[in-house]
Scaffold this motif. Structure first.
Motif, PDB file in Angstrom:
ATOM      1  N   ILE A  93     -56.228  60.746 124.247  1.00  0.00           N
ATOM      2  CA  ILE A  93     -55.354  61.898 124.018  1.00  0.00           C
ATOM      3  C   ILE A  93     -55.751  62.669 122.766  1.00  0.00           C
ATOM      4  CG2 ILE A  93     -53.401  60.913 125.270  1.00  0.00           C
ATOM      5  CD1 ILE A  93     -52.164  60.115 122.599  1.00  0.00           C
ATOM      6  N   ARG A  94     -55.513  63.954 122.837  1.00  0.00           N
ATOM      7  CA  ARG A  94     -55.710  64.865 121.712  1.00  0.00           C
ATOM      8  C   ARG A  94     -54.389  65.612 121.504  1.00  0.00           C
ATOM      9  NH1 ARG A  94     -59.552  61.982 121.715  1.00  0.00           N
ATOM     10  NH2 ARG A  94     -61.745  62.551 121.560  1.00  0.00           N
ATOM     11  N   PHE A  95     -54.367  66.475 120.492  1.00  0.00           N
ATOM     12  CA  PHE A  95     -53.131  67.175 120.151  1.00  0.00           C
ATOM     13  C   PHE A  95     -52.606  68.015 121.316  1.00  0.00           C
ATOM     14  CE2 PHE A  95     -54.867  66.666 115.740  1.00  0.00           C
ATOM     15  CZ  PHE A  95     -53.926  65.733 115.346  1.00  0.00           C
ATOM     16  N   ARG A  96     -53.495  68.654 122.067  1.00  0.00           N
ATOM     17  CA  ARG A  96     -53.030  69.501 123.185  1.00  0.00           C
ATOM     18  C   ARG A  96     -52.313  68.667 124.246  1.00  0.00           C
ATOM     19  NH1 ARG A  96     -58.535  69.157 123.690  1.00  0.00           N
ATOM     20  NH2 ARG A  96     -59.350  68.388 125.679  1.00  0.00           N
ATOM     21  N   HIS A  97     -52.773  67.440 124.459  1.00  0.00           N
ATOM     22  CA  HIS A  97     -52.135  66.574 125.456  1.00  0.00           C
ATOM     23  C   HIS A  97     -50.742  66.156 124.991  1.00  0.00           C
ATOM     24  CE1 HIS A  97     -56.598  65.656 125.835  1.00  0.00           C
ATOM     25  NE2 HIS A  97     -56.301  66.453 126.853  1.00  0.00           N
ATOM     26  N   VAL A  98     -50.661  65.841 123.701  1.00  0.00           N
ATOM     27  CA  VAL A  98     -49.365  65.430 123.147  1.00  0.00           C
ATOM     28  C   VAL A  98     -48.409  66.624 123.093  1.00  0.00           C
ATOM     29  CG1 VAL A  98     -48.190  64.423 121.142  1.00  0.00           C
ATOM     30  CG2 VAL A  98     -50.433  63.554 121.851  1.00  0.00           C
ATOM     31  N   THR A  99     -48.935  67.814 122.885  1.00  0.00           N
ATOM     32  CA  THR A  99     -48.093  69.011 122.859  1.00  0.00           C
ATOM     33  C   THR A  99     -47.429  69.230 124.218  1.00  0.00           C
ATOM     34  OG1 THR A  99     -49.438  70.026 121.131  1.00  0.00           O
ATOM     35  CG2 THR A  99     -48.067  71.507 122.457  1.00  0.00           C
ATOM     36  N   VAL A 100     -48.184  69.071 125.294  1.00  0.00           N
ATOM     37  CA  VAL A 100     -47.606  69.198 126.635  1.00  0.00           C
ATOM     38  C   VAL A 100     -46.552  68.109 126.858  1.00  0.00           C
ATOM     39  CG1 VAL A 100     -48.110  68.990 129.116  1.00  0.00           C
ATOM     40  CG2 VAL A 100     -49.597  70.370 127.632  1.00  0.00           C
ATOM     41  N   ALA A 101     -46.866  66.881 126.441  1.00  0.00           N
ATOM     42  CA  ALA A 101     -45.896  65.780 126.587  1.00  0.00           C
ATOM     43  C   ALA A 101     -44.657  66.019 125.733  1.00  0.00           C
ATOM     44  CB  ALA A 101     -46.555  64.453 126.216  1.00  0.00           C
ATOM     45  N   THR A 102     -44.824  66.682 124.594  1.00  0.00           N
ATOM     46  CA  THR A 102     -43.688  67.022 123.734  1.00  0.00           C
ATOM     47  C   THR A 102     -42.745  67.991 124.450  1.00  0.00           C
ATOM     48  OG1 THR A 102     -44.921  66.656 121.691  1.00  0.00           O
ATOM     49  CG2 THR A 102     -43.035  68.162 121.565  1.00  0.00           C
ATOM     50  N   VAL A 103     -43.309  69.015 125.065  1.00  0.00           N
ATOM     51  CA  VAL A 103     -42.492  69.991 125.793  1.00  0.00           C
ATOM     52  C   VAL A 103     -41.733  69.285 126.920  1.00  0.00           C
ATOM     53  CG1 VAL A 103     -42.559  72.042 127.275  1.00  0.00           C
ATOM     54  CG2 VAL A 103     -43.946  71.951 125.183  1.00  0.00           C
ATOM     55  N   TRP A 104     -42.442  68.427 127.680  1.00  0.00           N
ATOM     56  CA  TRP A 104     -41.801  67.673 128.766  1.00  0.00           C
ATOM     57  C   TRP A 104     -40.636  66.846 128.224  1.00  0.00           C
ATOM     58  CZ3 TRP A 104     -42.455  66.754 134.083  1.00  0.00           C
ATOM     59  CH2 TRP A 104     -41.787  65.635 134.576  1.00  0.00           C
ATOM     60  N   THR A 105     -40.875  66.124 127.147  1.00  0.00           N
ATOM     61  CA  THR A 105     -39.884  65.192 126.597  1.00  0.00           C
ATOM     62  C   THR A 105     -38.646  65.920 126.082  1.00  0.00           C
ATOM     63  OG1 THR A 105     -41.667  63.662 126.013  1.00  0.00           O
ATOM     64  CG2 THR A 105     -39.552  63.355 124.889  1.00  0.00           C
ATOM     65  N   LEU A 106     -38.847  66.980 125.309  1.00  0.00           N
ATOM     66  CA  LEU A 106     -37.697  67.710 124.763  1.00  0.00           C
ATOM     67  C   LEU A 106     -36.969  68.484 125.867  1.00  0.00           C
ATOM     68  CD1 LEU A 106     -39.173  68.878 121.349  1.00  0.00           C
ATOM     69  CD2 LEU A 106     -37.652  66.931 121.818  1.00  0.00           C
ATOM     70  N   HIS A 107     -37.724  69.003 126.821  1.00  0.00           N
ATOM     71  CA  HIS A 107     -37.092  69.667 127.960  1.00  0.00           C
ATOM     72  C   HIS A 107     -36.215  68.670 128.727  1.00  0.00           C
ATOM     73  CE1 HIS A 107     -37.061  71.138 132.207  1.00  0.00           C
ATOM     74  NE2 HIS A 107     -36.706  72.242 131.599  1.00  0.00           N
ATOM     75  N   ASN A 108     -36.707  67.454 128.887  1.00  0.00           N
ATOM     76  CA  ASN A 108     -35.937  66.422 129.571  1.00  0.00           C
ATOM     77  C   ASN A 108     -34.638  66.121 128.819  1.00  0.00           C
ATOM     78  OD1 ASN A 108     -35.313  64.560 131.506  1.00  0.00           O
ATOM     79  ND2 ASN A 108     -36.992  63.192 131.052  1.00  0.00           N
ATOM     80  N   ASP A 109     -34.687  66.126 127.480  1.00  0.00           N
ATOM     81  CA  ASP A 109     -33.459  65.914 126.699  1.00  0.00           C
ATOM     82  C   ASP A 109     -32.443  67.022 126.962  1.00  0.00           C
ATOM     83  OD1 ASP A 109     -34.431  63.586 125.608  1.00  0.00           O
ATOM     84  OD2 ASP A 109     -34.921  64.463 123.655  1.00  0.00           O
ATOM     85  N   VAL A 110     -32.923  68.253 127.068  1.00  0.00           N
ATOM     86  CA  VAL A 110     -32.022  69.374 127.366  1.00  0.00           C
ATOM     87  C   VAL A 110     -31.392  69.177 128.741  1.00  0.00           C
ATOM     88  CG1 VAL A 110     -31.894  71.862 127.806  1.00  0.00           C
ATOM     89  CG2 VAL A 110     -33.193  71.002 125.839  1.00  0.00           C
ATOM     90  N   ILE A 111     -32.205  68.821 129.725  1.00  0.00           N
ATOM     91  CA  ILE A 111     -31.681  68.580 131.075  1.00  0.00           C
ATOM     92  C   ILE A 111     -30.630  67.465 131.033  1.00  0.00           C
ATOM     93  CG2 ILE A 111     -32.251  67.792 133.410  1.00  0.00           C
ATOM     94  CD1 ILE A 111     -33.275  70.626 132.740  1.00  0.00           C
ATOM     95  N   ASP A 112     -30.938  66.389 130.304  1.00  0.00           N
ATOM     96  CA  ASP A 112     -30.023  65.244 130.248  1.00  0.00           C
ATOM     97  C   ASP A 112     -28.716  65.563 129.540  1.00  0.00           C
ATOM     98  OD1 ASP A 112     -31.788  63.668 131.630  1.00  0.00           O
ATOM     99  OD2 ASP A 112     -32.361  62.423 129.932  1.00  0.00           O
ATOM    100  N   TYR A 113     -28.787  66.208 128.369  1.00  0.00           N
ATOM    101  CA  TYR A 113     -27.594  66.308 127.520  1.00  0.00           C
ATOM    102  C   TYR A 113     -26.950  67.686 127.472  1.00  0.00           C
ATOM    103  CZ  TYR A 113     -28.916  61.641 126.525  1.00  0.00           C
ATOM    104  OH  TYR A 113     -29.236  60.326 126.692  1.00  0.00           O
TER     105      TYR A 113
END
Length: 194
Positions: free
Chosen positions: A130-150
């Motif tokens: 993994i590089r920063f760009r991969h983690v950036t995409v995973a960051t968007v997924w993760t925080l978006h999922n928090d919005v969906i959840d809460y």
């Protein structure tokens, strides 16, 4: 000791066994969510089964890794979500235990299996590309999922602790940031190791 661990984690027979365990665990996880998915608006379906999807990312990683291939976007998603939802489920079941003084046998099984999710995501982190760009995409997924959840209230239902939803959402936000920080840490290591 590190050499022995590397040897075990990279043994083809071990990888195949781990792949099968994760595959069946992922399928079981989606079945576990079945009742909640039946009540879920289709627009949210992708984001409701958190742990099985994290396990699916790791299963995909293993499938490629067995054949000496890497899938960095999937690896970043696996690392961050395995740690996040592994720890989250352990804490939620712990809170349920504190509320009731016991758990059903499935609760203890969830604690063990989800703790193992967090551990295996970290154990294989040195092998991700993994590089920063991969983690950036995973960051968007993760925080978006928090919005969906809460924000849209699509999180897994733990009846004993649902009255603490705001506190759980706050805890989850910080757990997401910790998980993302771990992802960036490993991306940084890979950046300087090439």
């Amino acid at each position: 000791m590190k050499g022995l661990l590397d040897y075990i984690l990279n043994q083809r027979s071990f990888l195949i066994a781990l792949f099968l365990i994760n595959l069946f665990g992922t399928i079981y996880g989606y079945i576990w969510y079945e009742s909640q998915l039946k009540l879920t608006d289709p627009i949210f379906l992708l984001f409701v089964p958190d742990s099985p999807t994290a396990s699916l990312f790791f299963t995909i990683f293993l499938g490629f890794y067995i054949f000496n291939k890497n899938v960095p976007f999937i690896e970043a998603l696996a690392l961050i979500t395995l740690f996040k939802y592994g720890i989250w489920a352990v804490v939620m079941n712990g809170l349920t235990f504190l509320e009731f003084g016991s758990l059903p046998w499935t609760g203890y099984m969830l604690v063990i299996s989800h703790a193992a999710m967090a551990v295996r995501g970290l154990l294989y982190a040195p092998y991700y590309k993994i590089r920063f760009r991969h983690v950036t995409v995973a960051t968007v997924w993760t925080l978006h999922n928090d919005v969906i959840d809460y924000v849209y209230e699509q999180m897994p239902v733990y009846p004993a602790i649902m009255e603490h939803l705001q506190e759980i959402g706050y805890f989850t936000f910080w757990l997401s940031l910790l998980s993302i920080a771990i992802g960036y840490y490993f991306a940084r290591i890979h950046r300087y190791s090439v």
